[in-house]
Design a protein around this motif. Structure first.
Motif, mmCIF file in Angstrom:
data_model
loop_
_atom_site.group_PDB
_atom_site.id
_atom_site.type_symbol
_atom_site.label_atom_id
_atom_site.label_comp_id
_atom_site.label_asym_id
_atom_site.label_seq_id
_atom_site.Cartn_x
_atom_site.Cartn_y
_atom_site.Cartn_z
ATOM 1 N N CYS A 99 0.936 -1.174 -0.069
ATOM 2 C CA CYS A 99 0.102 -0.180 -0.047
ATOM 3 C C CYS A 99 0.924 1.286 0.008
ATOM 4 O O CYS A 99 2.016 1.453 0.800
ATOM 5 C CB CYS A 99 -0.791 0.052 1.182
ATOM 6 S SG CYS A 99 -2.187 1.309 1.054
ATOM 7 N N TYR A 131 1.176 5.116 0.285
ATOM 8 C CA TYR A 131 0.605 6.409 0.788
ATOM 9 C C TYR A 131 1.052 7.752 0.382
ATOM 10 O O TYR A 131 1.975 8.171 0.957
ATOM 11 C CB TYR A 131 0.475 6.464 2.460
ATOM 12 C CG TYR A 131 -0.188 5.212 3.091
ATOM 13 C CD1 TYR A 131 -1.543 5.427 3.703
ATOM 14 C CD2 TYR A 131 0.468 4.058 3.277
ATOM 15 C CE1 TYR A 131 -1.854 4.141 4.211
ATOM 16 C CE2 TYR A 131 -0.031 2.863 3.822
ATOM 17 C CZ TYR A 131 -1.258 2.911 4.391
ATOM 18 O OH TYR A 131 -1.850 1.856 4.953
ATOM 19 N N GLU A 169 -7.079 9.123 10.670
ATOM 20 C CA GLU A 169 -7.825 7.547 10.859
ATOM 21 C C GLU A 169 -8.855 7.485 9.641
ATOM 22 O O GLU A 169 -8.697 6.217 8.991
ATOM 23 C CB GLU A 169 -8.625 7.651 12.024
ATOM 24 C CG GLU A 169 -7.736 7.713 13.591
ATOM 25 C CD GLU A 169 -8.707 7.819 14.558
ATOM 26 O OE1 GLU A 169 -9.970 8.013 14.659
ATOM 27 O OE2 GLU A 169 -8.401 7.656 15.713
ATOM 28 N N ALA A 222 -6.800 5.716 7.098
ATOM 29 C CA ALA A 222 -6.632 4.125 7.220
ATOM 30 C C ALA A 222 -7.711 3.533 7.116
ATOM 31 O O ALA A 222 -7.917 2.204 6.611
ATOM 32 C CB ALA A 222 -5.961 4.188 8.644
ATOM 33 N N ILE A 253 -8.535 2.353 3.465
ATOM 34 C CA ILE A 253 -7.646 1.125 3.179
ATOM 35 C C ILE A 253 -8.389 0.005 3.703
ATOM 36 O O ILE A 253 -8.006 -1.066 3.023
ATOM 37 C CB ILE A 253 -6.353 1.546 3.688
ATOM 38 C CG1 ILE A 253 -5.545 2.722 3.237
ATOM 39 C CG2 ILE A 253 -5.420 0.499 3.373
ATOM 40 C CD1 ILE A 253 -5.729 2.871 1.610
ATOM 41 N N HIS A 254 -8.812 0.164 4.844
ATOM 42 C CA HIS A 254 -9.646 -1.200 5.404
ATOM 43 C C HIS A 254 -10.681 -1.807 4.233
ATOM 44 O O HIS A 254 -10.588 -2.938 4.059
ATOM 45 C CB HIS A 254 -10.384 -0.916 6.774
ATOM 46 C CG HIS A 254 -10.962 -1.879 7.203
ATOM 47 N ND1 HIS A 254 -12.321 -2.015 6.740
ATOM 48 C CD2 HIS A 254 -10.729 -3.027 7.904
ATOM 49 C CE1 HIS A 254 -12.857 -3.082 7.518
ATOM 50 N NE2 HIS A 254 -12.063 -3.825 8.132
ATOM 51 N N GLN A 264 -3.483 1.934 11.162
ATOM 52 C CA GLN A 264 -3.804 1.208 9.896
ATOM 53 C C GLN A 264 -3.646 -0.297 10.447
ATOM 54 O O GLN A 264 -4.459 -1.095 10.165
ATOM 55 C CB GLN A 264 -2.753 1.508 8.733
ATOM 56 C CG GLN A 264 -2.956 0.792 7.514
ATOM 57 C CD GLN A 264 -4.185 1.251 6.903
ATOM 58 O OE1 GLN A 264 -4.311 2.425 6.122
ATOM 59 N NE2 GLN A 264 -5.517 0.711 7.207
#
Length: 496
Positions: A264, A266, A385, A388, A391-392, A425
């Motif tokens: 991943c 960022y 948050e 992150a 991405i979940h 994350q």
């Protein structure tokens, strides 16, 4: 092996240009960076000046050479990696851009995409290209340009106009206009390439009304496309020999060579990619099927599943430049860490719509849960948050599509340096994150592809040997706390 012993990686991103110079042991010996102008002519429109991008590239090449104490003749090969989907048109003979480039974040074609979906063409588009109908991709941007730039279509039909994503523009400029090419990874992001044949699709061209004569030649990701000509800081004759879109280049730079290996990145946005091997895996969960790379002109093609979140580091830049609550992007970590939690504030980073797996171009950014006790520190923590949590959603979709659990995430990109973000994350994913010593894996991948194409290396194994972990973030959050975060996030996304 060529006499020169260094490879130059030109990493042209959304907000700036990086140049790194690496030796044959993949150690960085010189680097430079320069931001360039972001143009926002209307709400949800984002543009770049192609000439300014090229000027920043030339400036960075000169500065990186100076930083390394090298001369242009010391460079044996050039590898390119680039912001993907950003769409430009220029005159084939002069290189004069017809307009600003339309950036991947731009949403001006949302209405066109809505009409295409109403026509019922999206299932066929997914079957041919592996993509969804969304303003993110180059194809609808190109249609818009031909419909709105006076005379552009007629010139393109005569072969006088070149279309290109940023990789194509850079190779054109590096070679003095001699090469009009793209690689399979970038071509797979246009809505115009057949994912199976790796050639331009006449069916998709017809759907989007794109003249064939403006399209670049599709090549592999590690081969010689041309040589430098007319450069200020580089002599003529250096091979431009590697090319991949930034996310595919990062997957390569993270040594994710086996099916199931994932990373991943960022950056301006956040992008999760999984190597799926030599066969494309079709998504039923809103992910994209894309080409990762093809080594050599006719070598084996490697495919990937991808989940794209349009806004990641860009949300931090917005906190800096738009809301002006921090002076420097790294300052957000200390501000967020000054409170123990986000105080029930949730941020949905839909500043350019929502990408995978939601694909809602109409969505807009949202802070939810604000009350009188909310401070800018709570908002800063909610921004991290929110990056992150999106991405979940991608990771869950990827698990369903691939039928694989992801035992560990490799992370990279500028925002991966933020320890608070990386720990959160790992907590919401419930899996370890591994951060490499070299966060600039995008440039590393580009350099290695350039070196492979020029014959400096003969296999990818050298990059696997060079990869080293710097820190592992293990999940610490209890499952009930994780579920509370995910429930609040789901409610906020529905309102965005």
């Amino acid at each position: 092996m060529p006499k020169a012993k260094y490879v130059l990686a030109l990493d042209q991103g959304t907000t700036g240009t990086h140049v790194s110079i690496l030796d044959t042991k993949l150690q960085v010996v010189g680097r430079s960076y320069k931001e360039f102008t972001q143009h926002f002519p209307k709400p949800s429109w984002v543009e770049h000046d192609l000439d300014e991008i090229w000027a920043s590239s030339e400036w960075c090449i000169a500065r990186a050479l100076k930083d390394a104490g090298l001369r242009g003749k010391d460079i044996a090969a050039i590898g390119i990696t680039n912001q993907r989907e950003t769409t430009g048109l220029w005159m084939r003979g002069s290189g004069q851009p017809l307009s600003h480039a339309i950036v991947w974040q731009d949403r001006r074609t949302a209405e066109q995409c809505r009409r295409l979906k109403e026509q019922g063409v999206e299932p066929r588009v997914r079957e041919v290209t592996g993509l969804v109908v969304d303003p993110y991709f180059s194809g609808t941007k190109l249609t818009w340009m031909f419909n709105h730039l006076k005379g552009a279509r007629a010139k393109a039909e005569k072969g006088d106009v070149c279309f290109g994503t940023i990789d194509t523009w850079l190779v054109y400029k590096l070679t003095g206009g001699a090469a009009h090419v793209t690689d399979v990874s970038n071509a797979s992001r246009t809505l115009l390439m057949d994912l199976t044949t790796l050639q331009w699709s006449d069916e998709m061209r017809s759907l989007l009304s794109v003249p064939a004569a403006c399209l670049p030649q599709i090549r592999g990701s590690a081969e010689v496309y041309g040589t430098t000509r007319g450069m200020r800081s580089l002599p003529d004759g250096i091979p431009v020999a590697g090319m991949a879109g930034d996310q595919q280049s990062a997957l390569f730079g993270q040594a994710c060579f086996e099916p199931g290996e994932s990373k991943c990145t960022y950056g301006t946005g956040a992008f999760l990619l999984m190597n799926t091997g030599s066969e494309p895996v079709r998504s039923s969960a809103g992910l994209l099927t894309t080409v990762a790379w093809r080594l050599g002109g006719t070598g084996t093609t490697t495919y990937a599943l991808e989940g794209s979140s349009f806004i990641a580091g860009a949300a931090v830049q917005w906190m800096r430049d738009g809301l002006k609550v921090i002076k420097r992007a790294p300052d957000i970590e200390a501000l967020a860490a000054s409170v123990k939690d986000s105080g029930d504030v949730v941020f949905v980073p839909a500043l350019a719509g929502l990408g995978a797996p939601h694909w809602r171009p109409e969505a807009r950014g949202l802070f939810a849960g604000i009350d009188r006790s909310t401070t800018v520190a709570h908002m800063a923590r909610a921004v991290l948050e929110g990056i992150a949590l999106q991405i979940h959603d991608l990771a869950e979709a990827m698990r369903r599509d691939s039928g694989r659990d992801i035992p560990v995430f490799k992370v990279d990109g500028g925002a991966a340096a933020n320890n608070l973000l990386m720990q959160f994350q790992a907590d919401v994913l419930g899996v370890p994150l591994v951060r490499p010593r070299n966060l600039e894996t995008t440039s590393l991948g580009a350099a290695f592809l350039g070196g492979l194409g020029a014959g400096i290396w003969d296999s990818p194994e050298a990059i696997r040997r060079a990869w080293k972990a710097e820190k592992t973030f293990k999940p610490k959050m209890k499952s009930d706390a994780r579920e509370r975060h995910l429930a609040k996030w789901k409610r906020a996304v529905e309102r965005a």
